[in-house]
Scaffold this motif. Sequence first.
Motif, PDB file in Angstrom:
ATOM      1  N   SER A 126       0.821  -1.097  -0.007  1.00  0.00           N
ATOM      2  CA  SER A 126      -0.083   0.086  -0.031  1.00  0.00           C
ATOM      3  C   SER A 126       0.716   1.348   0.008  1.00  0.00           C
ATOM      4  O   SER A 126       2.130   1.276   0.215  1.00  0.00           O
ATOM      5  CB  SER A 126      -0.966   0.015   1.299  1.00  0.00           C
ATOM      6  N   ASP A 178      -3.243   9.020   5.404  1.00  0.00           N
ATOM      7  CA  ASP A 178      -3.822   8.138   4.285  1.00  0.00           C
ATOM      8  C   ASP A 178      -4.822   9.035   3.620  1.00  0.00           C
ATOM      9  O   ASP A 178      -5.837   9.251   4.224  1.00  0.00           O
ATOM     10  CB  ASP A 178      -4.476   6.845   5.209  1.00  0.00           C
ATOM     11  N   VAL A 198      -6.921   8.169   1.332  1.00  0.00           N
ATOM     12  CA  VAL A 198      -8.179   7.545   1.017  1.00  0.00           C
ATOM     13  C   VAL A 198      -9.052   7.609   2.443  1.00  0.00           C
ATOM     14  O   VAL A 198     -10.446   8.308   2.402  1.00  0.00           O
ATOM     15  CB  VAL A 198      -7.792   5.886   0.836  1.00  0.00           C
ATOM     16  N   ASN A 214      -4.566   4.252  -4.694  1.00  0.00           N
ATOM     17  CA  ASN A 214      -4.425   5.068  -3.423  1.00  0.00           C
ATOM     18  C   ASN A 214      -3.430   5.762  -3.087  1.00  0.00           C
ATOM     19  O   ASN A 214      -2.349   5.365  -3.645  1.00  0.00           O
ATOM     20  CB  ASN A 214      -4.861   3.688  -2.284  1.00  0.00           C
ATOM     21  N   ASP A 252      -7.215  11.257  -2.028  1.00  0.00           N
ATOM     22  CA  ASP A 252      -7.478  10.599  -3.244  1.00  0.00           C
ATOM     23  C   ASP A 252      -8.547  10.899  -4.426  1.00  0.00           C
ATOM     24  O   ASP A 252      -8.104  10.365  -5.640  1.00  0.00           O
ATOM     25  CB  ASP A 252      -7.561   8.972  -2.772  1.00  0.00           C
TER      26      ASP A 252
END
Length: 329
Positions: free
Chosen positions: A29, A70, A72, A205, A237
């Motif tokens: 990821s 992150d 996302v 992502n 994202d």
Amino acid sequence: SGQYPVVVSTWPFLEAVRAAWRVVDNGFSAVDAVVEGCSACEELRCDGTVGPGGSPDENGETTIDALVMDGVTMEVGAVAAMRYIKDGIKAARLVMQYTEHTLLAGEQAAAFAISMGLPGPTNLSSSESMDKWTKWKENHCQPNFWKDVVPVDRCGPYHAKDFLGSSHGTCSKTTLMENIKSRSSHVGRHNHDTISMAVFDKMGNIAVGTSTNGATFKIPGRVGDGPIAGSSAYADDEVGACGATGDGDIMMRFLPCYQVVESMRLGMEPNLATKDAISRIARKFPDFVGAVFAINKKGVHAGACHGWTFQYSVRSPEMDDVKVYTVVP
Ligand code: SD4
């Protein structure tokens, strides 16, 4: 899609970008890659201003500001002015992954990191950081981040526990030092200071991360832009990502990476969005030194800077290796 994965980083931190690239290229990821990439810089002590042994504060202590986001889930984990722990970005990730908090600070950030299994407590000083600090003390502890009048001498070290039982500590209350504004020799121009990295993984992502010792001879307790989401880095994202480096004390007032991502959301190209964010700061602080890079969902990237020449690094599928882009003010 074909343009993914992509890794972008401030400065020519080639090994860090390669480390992140290996992770995403193997299908892991964006968050994994950002952590691996920034960790590489911490281990390599990039520019002597990231990871253990880098820039000391006025007490001679090296601390770490780090962030991971992150793009996302919009989760963020960060540590600020963290003592005794080498692994800044890993500590930030633990905050993000296991807690509902966003930002832990100082000694207690270190306790959290150790409780979660990171190695420590470790003395983050190195012979280089001690040399720098000794020279600074020999140079009358020249205040580096003070306005014109410095009401107390800075030849500490000053720790709160040392003031226990005294009404106002041990430092001279009468010394007025003149700040010769030596900042530009410590920040920026000769130092790159921060790794800020953005990664798109194969799924598209996105994540960003930052790690730095902050500013050299900062006042102990100072938190820079490094652990502030929207300032040193930001990702969404739906839009893209941004990373920043420079005079964090000024830049964090403008949340330049939030600005860049929001401008791109409204349709601005990375080129214009980065220039706009930098010029908003420069209009108010013409002497500031800083830079941002941005990448949108299409993989278009750009950088803008003020007060120095900026370089950022990119690795994408059509390249054989990392490519460094140079941006002039
Ligand atoms: C800070 N932004 O703590 C960091 C330092 C830096 O290039 O990036 N300098 O202010």
